[in-house]
Design an enzyme around this catalytic site. Structure first.
Site, PDB file in Angstrom:
ATOM      1  N   GLY A 100     -41.925  -0.888  20.351  1.00  0.00           N
ATOM      2  CA  GLY A 100     -42.294  -1.938  21.294  1.00  0.00           C
ATOM      3  C   GLY A 100     -42.471  -1.437  22.719  1.00  0.00           C
ATOM      4  N   GLU A 160     -33.956  -0.220  26.688  1.00  0.00           N
ATOM      5  CA  GLU A 160     -33.096  -0.598  25.563  1.00  0.00           C
ATOM      6  C   GLU A 160     -31.890   0.334  25.451  1.00  0.00           C
ATOM      7  OE1 GLU A 160     -36.348  -2.652  22.544  1.00  0.00           O
ATOM      8  OE2 GLU A 160     -35.972  -0.509  22.407  1.00  0.00           O
ATOM      9  N   THR A 203     -35.647  -6.228  22.550  1.00  0.00           N
ATOM     10  CA  THR A 203     -37.073  -6.555  22.572  1.00  0.00           C
ATOM     11  C   THR A 203     -37.635  -6.430  21.162  1.00  0.00           C
ATOM     12  OG1 THR A 203     -37.334  -5.800  24.863  1.00  0.00           O
ATOM     13  CG2 THR A 203     -39.316  -5.832  23.505  1.00  0.00           C
ATOM     14  N   ASP A 227     -30.064  -6.045  19.354  1.00  0.00           N
ATOM     15  CA  ASP A 227     -31.429  -5.525  19.414  1.00  0.00           C
ATOM     16  C   ASP A 227     -31.907  -5.219  18.005  1.00  0.00           C
ATOM     17  OD1 ASP A 227     -33.831  -4.659  20.477  1.00  0.00           O
ATOM     18  OD2 ASP A 227     -32.942  -3.116  21.770  1.00  0.00           O
TER      19      ASP A 227
END
Length: 236
Positions: A102, A108, A29, A86
């Site tokens: 984020g 994640e 993300t 990532d």
């Protein structure tokens, strides 16, 4: 495209070189990952990577991936991933990270640890000698007892702020939790010890220290993309 955007795209392009058709990919993300998704989408639409399946770490990433024609699945259906790509908020010389500005740090980390390989893509502004020197450490906590969690993290030497949404309300993660942003004025002296202390506290769900997890960190600078690597478990 700005200079920073060009660097992010360069790191994303280097990471794409590791993707093969038929892979199951963890999709991170953030703004740098957006470039990776753009480039991956171009390859998917061209038929070069048509059998790739992505496992996104956020709803936003899932939306972008679908918009590019990238097939999306859930981790429950694809519990083992070939590769996760990532971004990061900081990366130190051994490839250890701070992530989570984020707001997707828990998902994640779950996706990254389910992967055979974990590639991190950043621009040179994210490279630091000591973690915590440019970014606060996100700490995801339960709503219940949130003020006591805040006091606990402050007692570890941090300046702590409850993360707020744009309207001033408390930021709520996709998992229904709050995030504390913990800033250490001199950086984090011992990331492994801090990670252990945070993990031992009931009500702290996860923190943004990704230690010993990175296979390759690709750091884009005007002169090219360089790499940082760390052996698994190397968190010193």
């Amino acid at each position: 495209m700005t200079g920073i955007d060009a660097l992010k795209r360069a790191a994303a392009a280097r990471a794409l070189e590791s993707v093969r058709d038929g892979m199951v990919l963890g999709l991170g993300t953030g703004s740098t990952i957006r470039f990776f998704l753009d480039l991956l989408g171009e390859r998917v639409r061209a038929g070069n990577l048509s059998a790739v399946v992505g496992v996104p770490t956020s709803r936003r990433t899932a939306e972008i991936a679908r918009g590019h024609g990238i097939r999306v699945s859930r981790l429950q259906a694809r519990p083992r991933l070939d590769l996760t790509v990532d971004g990061a908020d900081e990366v130190d010389p051994r490839g250890n990270l701070i992530k989570g500005l984020g707001g997707a740090l828990l998902r994640e980390k779950i996706v990254a640890q389910a992967s055979d390989r974990f590639i991190v893509i950043v621009d040179e502004s994210k490279a630091v000698e000591r973690l915590g020197t440019r970014s606060p450490l996100p700490v995801e906590v339960t709503r219940f007892g949130s003020s006591s969690h805040e006091a606990f993290v402050a007692a570890l030497g941090a300046e702590v702020a409850m993360r707020r949404a744009a309207d001033g309300s408390r930021y709520v993660t996709s998992n229904g939790n709050y995030i504390l942003d913990a800033r250490f004025p001199e950086g984090i002296e011992d990331p492994a010890a801090l990670d252990r202390a945070l993990r031992a506290r009931a009500g702290i769900v996860e923190n943004g220290l990704f230690l010993g997890m990175t296979t390759r960190a690709l750091i884009a600078a005007p002169g090219g993309v360089r790499e940082r690597t760390a052996a698994p478990g190397d968190i010193r």
